[in-house]
Design a protein around this motif. Structure first.
Motif, PDB file in Angstrom:
ATOM      1  N   VAL A   1       0.845  -1.200   0.000  1.00  5.05           N
ATOM      2  CA  VAL A   1       0.000   0.000   0.000  1.00  5.05           C
ATOM      3  C   VAL A   1       0.880   1.249   0.000  1.00  5.05           C
ATOM      4  CG1 VAL A   1      -1.761   1.282   1.261  1.00  5.05           C
ATOM      5  CG2 VAL A   1      -1.895  -1.192   1.152  1.00  5.05           C
ATOM      6  N   ALA A   2       1.931   1.209   0.823  1.00  2.68           N
ATOM      7  CA  ALA A   2       2.830   2.363   0.915  1.00  2.68           C
ATOM      8  C   ALA A   2       3.527   2.600  -0.422  1.00  2.68           C
ATOM      9  CB  ALA A   2       3.855   2.146   2.021  1.00  2.68           C
ATOM     10  N   ALA A   3       3.952   1.513  -1.071  1.00  2.00           N
ATOM     11  CA  ALA A   3       4.626   1.647  -2.365  1.00  2.00           C
ATOM     12  C   ALA A   3       3.670   2.238  -3.397  1.00  2.00           C
ATOM     13  CB  ALA A   3       5.121   0.285  -2.832  1.00  2.00           C
ATOM     14  N   HIS A   4       2.414   1.779  -3.354  1.00  2.00           N
ATOM     15  CA  HIS A   4       1.378   2.322  -4.246  1.00  2.00           C
ATOM     16  C   HIS A   4       1.231   3.828  -4.003  1.00  2.00           C
ATOM     17  CE1 HIS A   4      -2.401   2.554  -6.443  1.00  2.00           C
ATOM     18  NE2 HIS A   4      -2.995   3.043  -5.379  1.00  2.00           N
ATOM     19  N   GLY A   5       1.149   4.204  -2.716  1.00  4.98           N
ATOM     20  CA  GLY A   5       1.008   5.625  -2.363  1.00  4.98           C
ATOM     21  C   GLY A   5       2.192   6.433  -2.855  1.00  4.98           C
ATOM     22  N   LEU A   6       3.391   5.896  -2.629  1.00  9.23           N
ATOM     23  CA  LEU A   6       4.604   6.617  -3.030  1.00  9.23           C
ATOM     24  C   LEU A   6       4.659   6.793  -4.545  1.00  9.23           C
ATOM     25  CD1 LEU A   6       7.397   7.836  -2.517  1.00  9.23           C
ATOM     26  CD2 LEU A   6       8.346   5.533  -2.581  1.00  9.23           C
ATOM     27  N   SER A   7       4.425   5.699  -5.276  1.00 11.29           N
ATOM     28  CA  SER A   7       4.564   5.776  -6.738  1.00 11.29           C
ATOM     29  C   SER A   7       3.525   6.731  -7.314  1.00 11.29           C
ATOM     30  CB  SER A   7       4.459   4.385  -7.352  1.00 11.29           C
ATOM     31  OG  SER A   7       3.131   3.980  -7.426  1.00 11.29           O
ATOM     32  N   CYS A   8       2.282   6.656  -6.798  1.00 10.89           N
ATOM     33  CA  CYS A   8       1.245   7.562  -7.302  1.00 10.89           C
ATOM     34  C   CYS A   8       1.621   9.006  -7.017  1.00 10.89           C
ATOM     35  CB  CYS A   8      -0.105   7.241  -6.654  1.00 10.89           C
ATOM     36  SG  CYS A   8      -0.759   5.680  -7.181  1.00 10.89           S
TER      37      CYS A   8
END
Lengths: 314, 314
Positions: free
Chosen positions: A278-285
């Motif tokens: 989830v954190a990686a998704h947030g960061l990339s977005c």
């Protein structure tokens, strides 16, 4: 299937009912476990091809079979009576408070983990659908960006955003699906295995209690030449049932402790993986969107939007 | 509804059919617009209460009515013939290439914007459902965090994350819904209004062409005492129809230019609003997740997970 079974160790033959009958009641009720479980120490009857050592047998096979069915019936009767009297609140039962508390906790945990798994599955499905819509919207924006010179940047920025978010959603969906799959293994394989052992333990416990109650009742009665052999037999049965019960209890206890340990390790890993995804998704977005806004701002000087209106021009 | 209508300006009475008949065919086919549209310059018959000035009328009302029905029938016949011959590829038609190209573009844009609106609506709905699942999952994680001291941090971090994401998804849903609503206004009010005007323009164009073709046919014929008055009448009709057609075309042209301008301004605003909403969602999620990971790392020193296994202990 009707081959001889050799009694071994402290396990008397009486407790092992004829296999074909026993196999009919493997799926017993959760509460009233009236059917004795198969003794785990006994090997399955050998069905391997090749030379078979035929045991010397002086007894008539038919009468032997009758004897075994008879004994199995008695055991089943005893167990049913014990289970019923426990259900009705009469009679005594052996309780391992610590083990039962742990089993209760595991059962409760299992239910909660199961609902987490189901929710995560729903989340992944919804996210997958969401991603498809994002992709379609992104494509539509991209077409409009090509078609509309005056809004090229605005449509383009939104197209890039929705397309990127769609891809990122797909990655997150895969991560949530991996989490679901791992949770599923934990709940429906690892924990389920211990739950099956717990049911076998409960069956063994009832069987042990049935013989214990029998012995106690005989001990309360008079002792004479008729009852003494019966008492001795009951004592012997009780002893072997107790050994078996304690062995199964010990096995289950080890299994539960291992599961408690394993559960924490597995969940620790998968919960962090989920959070990281989830954190990686947030960061990339976030990174993409920031970059996108910057890039769009550079194009913002382009004509079209800030050009004066046709009314202002004329 | 059958009151007298005063002819005014260059608009002759002939082109205004009896109102009750005309109102029956307001919804004409898009291609074959055989029914003449109401002349926009003419006011609706006054129905205001209060003193009414009754015009001096020397004609018999019944014969007047008959005359009007007759004229309307002729106009309708002419228009139908014109529309049909255009459809069959015979006959000539007046074409404003620039205006028709613009109208085609607008029609196409309208379809695309409509599909964007529908996709955005779907996106908002899916996001709303997603948010509900996130909330439920967050609550389940929170319960597990309280119930599981050994995994307190792991469940807690995921609970906070899912709950926060759920709230942020709600905000984004609201933004997407606002975008959808604004797009809906653009597509189904602003653009639709111009599309209705375009239909009225097409009807006026057919009517004008019908009278133009009539005049051309009469001009090709012989000129004598019988045809000369007819030719004069046709010339007058043609002139008034041309004035009307040009006025309507001019009105529509202004409307289309205004819409083109307005469309860009409106879309520019709403596309940036949508992008900003997505970017804000990305930023808030990212910030929260970063902070969450930091906070969790601080708690990571707590016992439970890093404690040695029960097997290692014993």
């Amino acid at each position: 299937m009707m081959e001889e079974e050799e009694p071994r160790g402290g396990v008397t033959e009486e407790e092992t009912p004829p296999r074909e009958v026993n196999s009919n009641c493997n799926h017993t009720d959760d509460d009233v476990t009236s059917c004795p479980a198969e003794a785990p120490g006994l090997p399955a009857t050998s069905q391997k091809p090749g030379p078979v050592v035929v045991q010397g047998n002086t007894q008539n096979p038919a009468s032997e079979k009758l004897k075994r069915v008879c004994k199995w019936s008695i055991t089943t009767y005893k167990c049913t009576r014990q289970a019923l009297s426990e259900k009705l609140g009469r009679g005594s039962r052996t309780v391992d408070l610590d083990l039962e508390r742990r089993l209760e906790l595991l059962k409760d945990d299992r239910q909660r983990y199961d609902s987490v798994t189901k929710l995560a599955k729903t989340l992944a499905n919804q996210l997958a659908q969401f991603s498809v819509t994002q992709k379609t919207l992104g494509d539509t924006f991209a077409e409009l960006s090509l078609k509309t010179p005056t809004l090229h940047v605005e449509f383009g920025v939104n197209a890039d955003t929705q397309r990127f978010l769609s891809k990122s959603s797909d990655t997150l969906t895969a991560s949530v699906n991996a989490f679901t799959s791992d949770m599923n293994t934990l709940v429906n394989k690892t924990m389920e295995d211990t739950m099956i052992s717990a049911k076998q333990y409960e069956a063994a416990r009832i069987e042990y209690d049935a013989y214990r109650v029998d012995l106690e009742e005989l001990n309360l009665g008079p002792r004479d030449a008729v009852t003494l052999p019966k008492l001795e037999l009951a004592q012997r049965d009780f002893q072997s049932q107790r050994d078996r019960y304690q062995r199964i209890r010990e096995d289950l206890s080890v299994k539960v402790k291992l599961l408690e340990d394993n559960k924490v390790k597995v969940l620790h890993k998968h919960l962090w993986l989920l959070h990281s995804a989830v954190a990686a998704h947030g960061l990339s977005c976030h990174s993409f969107l920031q970059q996108n806004v910057r890039r769009a701002a550079e194009h913002q000087d382009s004509p079209g939007v800030d050009a004066p209106s046709w009314l202002e021009e004329s």
